[in-house]
Design a protein around this motif. Structure first.
Motif, mmCIF file in Angstrom:
data_model
loop_
_atom_site.group_PDB
_atom_site.id
_atom_site.type_symbol
_atom_site.label_atom_id
_atom_site.label_comp_id
_atom_site.label_asym_id
_atom_site.label_seq_id
_atom_site.Cartn_x
_atom_site.Cartn_y
_atom_site.Cartn_z
ATOM 1 N N GLN A 1 2.156 7.762 9.273
ATOM 2 C CA GLN A 1 3.607 7.727 9.473
ATOM 3 C C GLN A 1 4.146 9.093 9.914
ATOM 4 O OE1 GLN A 1 5.408 6.602 5.679
ATOM 5 N NE2 GLN A 1 5.779 8.761 5.198
ATOM 6 N N ASP A 2 3.488 10.176 9.516
ATOM 7 C CA ASP A 2 3.824 11.513 9.978
ATOM 8 C C ASP A 2 2.628 12.414 9.736
ATOM 9 O OD1 ASP A 2 3.866 11.861 7.245
ATOM 10 O OD2 ASP A 2 5.899 12.654 7.129
ATOM 11 N N VAL A 3 2.693 13.630 10.259
ATOM 12 C CA VAL A 3 1.548 14.542 10.183
ATOM 13 C C VAL A 3 2.036 15.946 9.839
ATOM 14 C CG1 VAL A 3 -0.415 15.548 11.408
ATOM 15 C CG2 VAL A 3 0.305 13.203 11.926
ATOM 16 N N HIS A 4 1.334 16.587 8.910
ATOM 17 C CA HIS A 4 1.574 17.991 8.579
ATOM 18 C C HIS A 4 0.330 18.801 8.919
ATOM 19 C CE1 HIS A 4 4.928 16.322 6.310
ATOM 20 N NE2 HIS A 4 5.385 17.549 6.137
ATOM 21 N N VAL A 5 0.537 20.076 9.195
ATOM 22 C CA VAL A 5 -0.570 20.994 9.451
ATOM 23 C C VAL A 5 -0.646 21.978 8.296
ATOM 24 C CG1 VAL A 5 -1.534 22.749 10.983
ATOM 25 C CG2 VAL A 5 -0.355 20.759 11.946
ATOM 26 N N SER A 6 -1.724 21.887 7.541
ATOM 27 C CA SER A 6 -1.944 22.802 6.429
ATOM 28 C C SER A 6 -2.333 24.173 6.980
ATOM 29 C CB SER A 6 -3.064 22.257 5.529
ATOM 30 O OG SER A 6 -3.490 23.236 4.610
ATOM 31 N N CYS A 7 -1.663 25.215 6.493
ATOM 32 C CA CYS A 7 -1.936 26.556 7.002
ATOM 33 C C CYS A 7 -1.617 27.602 5.938
ATOM 34 C CB CYS A 7 -1.114 26.836 8.259
ATOM 35 S SG CYS A 7 0.678 26.705 8.017
ATOM 36 N N LEU B 1 0.825 -1.197 0.000
ATOM 37 C CA LEU B 1 0.000 0.000 0.000
ATOM 38 C C LEU B 1 0.864 1.254 0.000
ATOM 39 C CD1 LEU B 1 -2.749 -0.816 2.672
ATOM 40 C CD2 LEU B 1 -3.024 -0.770 0.191
ATOM 41 N N PRO B 2 0.411 2.321 -0.661
ATOM 42 C CA PRO B 2 1.119 3.598 -0.546
ATOM 43 C C PRO B 2 1.166 4.025 0.913
ATOM 44 C CG PRO B 2 -0.484 3.681 -2.335
ATOM 45 C CD PRO B 2 -0.738 2.410 -1.585
ATOM 46 N N PRO B 3 2.244 4.657 1.339
ATOM 47 C CA PRO B 3 2.320 5.107 2.740
ATOM 48 C C PRO B 3 1.199 6.081 3.060
ATOM 49 C CG PRO B 3 4.028 6.149 1.400
ATOM 50 C CD PRO B 3 3.418 5.067 0.556
ATOM 51 N N LEU B 4 0.793 6.091 4.322
ATOM 52 C CA LEU B 4 -0.304 6.948 4.760
ATOM 53 C C LEU B 4 0.256 8.098 5.598
ATOM 54 C CD1 LEU B 4 -3.390 7.353 4.809
ATOM 55 C CD2 LEU B 4 -3.436 5.993 6.906
ATOM 56 N N ARG B 5 0.047 9.324 5.117
ATOM 57 C CA ARG B 5 0.501 10.511 5.819
ATOM 58 C C ARG B 5 -0.720 11.311 6.277
ATOM 59 N NH1 ARG B 5 5.622 12.984 2.539
ATOM 60 N NH2 ARG B 5 6.077 13.718 4.660
ATOM 61 N N GLY B 6 -0.548 12.072 7.340
ATOM 62 C CA GLY B 6 -1.665 12.811 7.910
ATOM 63 C C GLY B 6 -1.605 14.294 7.583
ATOM 64 N N LEU B 7 -2.774 14.903 7.428
ATOM 65 C CA LEU B 7 -2.860 16.329 7.136
ATOM 66 C C LEU B 7 -3.998 16.948 7.938
ATOM 67 C CD1 LEU B 7 -1.764 18.654 5.274
ATOM 68 C CD2 LEU B 7 -3.711 18.159 3.783
ATOM 69 N N VAL B 8 -3.663 17.906 8.785
ATOM 70 C CA VAL B 8 -4.665 18.690 9.511
ATOM 71 C C VAL B 8 -4.961 19.937 8.688
ATOM 72 C CG1 VAL B 8 -5.228 19.951 11.619
ATOM 73 C CG2 VAL B 8 -3.798 17.890 11.736
ATOM 74 N N LEU B 9 -6.209 20.135 8.328
ATOM 75 C CA LEU B 9 -6.598 21.330 7.578
ATOM 76 C C LEU B 9 -6.894 22.456 8.570
ATOM 77 C CD1 LEU B 9 -8.920 19.825 4.826
ATOM 78 C CD2 LEU B 9 -6.601 20.711 4.539
ATOM 79 N N ALA C 1 -3.738 16.717 15.131
ATOM 80 C CA ALA C 1 -2.445 16.153 14.738
ATOM 81 C C ALA C 1 -2.098 14.949 15.607
ATOM 82 C CB ALA C 1 -1.358 17.214 14.842
ATOM 83 N N GLN C 2 -2.433 15.025 16.875
ATOM 84 C CA GLN C 2 -2.165 13.908 17.791
ATOM 85 C C GLN C 2 -2.992 12.681 17.410
ATOM 86 O OE1 GLN C 2 -3.240 13.867 22.266
ATOM 87 N NE2 GLN C 2 -1.144 14.627 22.216
ATOM 88 N N LEU C 3 -4.254 12.899 17.037
ATOM 89 C CA LEU C 3 -5.092 11.788 16.597
ATOM 90 C C LEU C 3 -4.507 11.133 15.348
ATOM 91 C CD1 LEU C 3 -8.733 13.217 16.949
ATOM 92 C CD2 LEU C 3 -7.559 11.634 18.493
ATOM 93 N N LEU C 4 -4.101 11.955 14.382
ATOM 94 C CA LEU C 4 -3.554 11.432 13.137
ATOM 95 C C LEU C 4 -2.236 10.698 13.349
ATOM 96 C CD1 LEU C 4 -4.301 14.415 10.737
ATOM 97 C CD2 LEU C 4 -5.243 12.113 10.554
#
Length: 216
Positions: free
Chosen positions: A64-70, A21-29, A56-59
Motif C-alpha cells: 500500500q506504501d513504501v518507506h526507505v529505511s536509512c 488481513l493486516p495491511p501490507l507496507r513495504g520497507l527498503v533496507l 521501492a518501485q518493486l515494492l
C-alpha cells in the motif's frame, strides 16, 4: 447461499480472509554502512534507477506504501519521491530498520527487501505475497545456498514485533535467527537466482555485466 453451494461459499471465505488481513507496507533496507562494497550500495545503479529507488518501485507494485529505511545522516542524499524512515534503533544491522518500521506501525505487516538485490523482480515479490500466510510470524523464501530462510526478502506479520523484541532482549540481533526459531511459512523461490546479494566491488562488476547482457 445454500449449504451445497460450496464454490461460492469458498469464494466468500477467501474474500473475507483477504479483507481481514493486516495491511501490507513495504520497507527498503538501505541503512547499512556498505563496508565491503566501500560505497553506499543503495546508491548504485544496475538499472536506470538507484538501487533503493528500484527496490521501492518493486515494492510499490504489491504494497500500500513504501518507506526507505536509512541512517539519519543519509536523509540529505535520499531522492525526492522516496519516503524515508530513519533508524530509531542504532547499530543493530538490518534489525534496526525492521524494528523502526514495526514501531511506526505495529498493526501492519511489513514486506522487507534489502537494497543489494539487483536481480530481484516484481514477479518474485508477487509470488511471495500470493503465498503469504498471515497466521505465521513471517513468510519467507528458502535460501538457494542452504535450507535457511532469507530474512531480507520477507513478509513480517504484526505478531513478529514481540518476537523480534524478545530475541533482542536475549542478545540476538540477527533476523535470520528469529526466522529459524519461529513459526514461519517457508517457500521455495520461483527464481532462486534473484535472491543473490551483491556485496563487494567484484560482485558488483559481475552483476552489472550480467544485467547489461540481459538488456541487450
Amino acid at each position: 447461499m445454500r449449504l451445497a453451494d460450496t464454490e461460492n461459499i469458498a469464494a466468500y471465505i477467501r474474500e473475507w480472509w483477504q479483507q481481514s488481513l493486516p495491511p501490507l507496507r513495504g520497507l527498503v533496507l538501505a541503512g547499512g554502512k556498505s563496508q565491503r562494497m566501500q560505497t553506499d550500495k543503495g546508491r548504485l545503479r544496475y538499472h536506470e534507477l538507484e538501487q533503493r529507488e528500484y527496490a521501492a518501485q518493486l515494492l510499490a507494485a504489491v504494497c500500500q506504501d513504501v518507506h526507505v529505511s536509512c541512517r539519519p545522516d543519509q536523509l540529505v542524499d535520499l531522492l525526492p519521491g522516496l519516503t524515508p524512515l530513519p533508524d530509531r534503533f542504532l547499530d543493530l544491522g538490518p534489525m534496526s530498520g525492521l524494528l523502526s518500521a514495526m514501531q511506526l506501525d505495529p498493526n501492519a505487516a511489513w514486506l522487507v527487501v534489502a537494497c543489494d538485490l539487483p536481480f530481484l523482480s516484481e514477479a518474485t515479490l508477487r509470488h511471495l505475497v500470493g503465498h503469504r500466510n498471515a497466521g505465521k510470524v513471517a513468510t519467507a523464501f528458502r535460501s538457494p545456498d542452504n535450507e535457511f530462510p532469507e530474512p531480507l526478502i520477507t513478509i513480517w506479520e504484526p505478531r513478529s514485533y514481540a518476537v523480534l523484541l524478545r530475541f533482542l532482549g536475549l542478545g540476538y540481533s540477527c533476523p535470520r535467527k528469529v526466522l529459524i526459531n519461529s513459526d514461519i511459512e517457508l517457500l521455495a523461490a520461483p527464481a532462486p537466482q534473484e535472491l543473490r546479494n551483491v556485496n563487494t566491488p567484484e560482485e558488483r562488476k559481475a552483476a552489472q555485466q550480467e544485467l547489461s547482457g540481459k538488456s541487450m
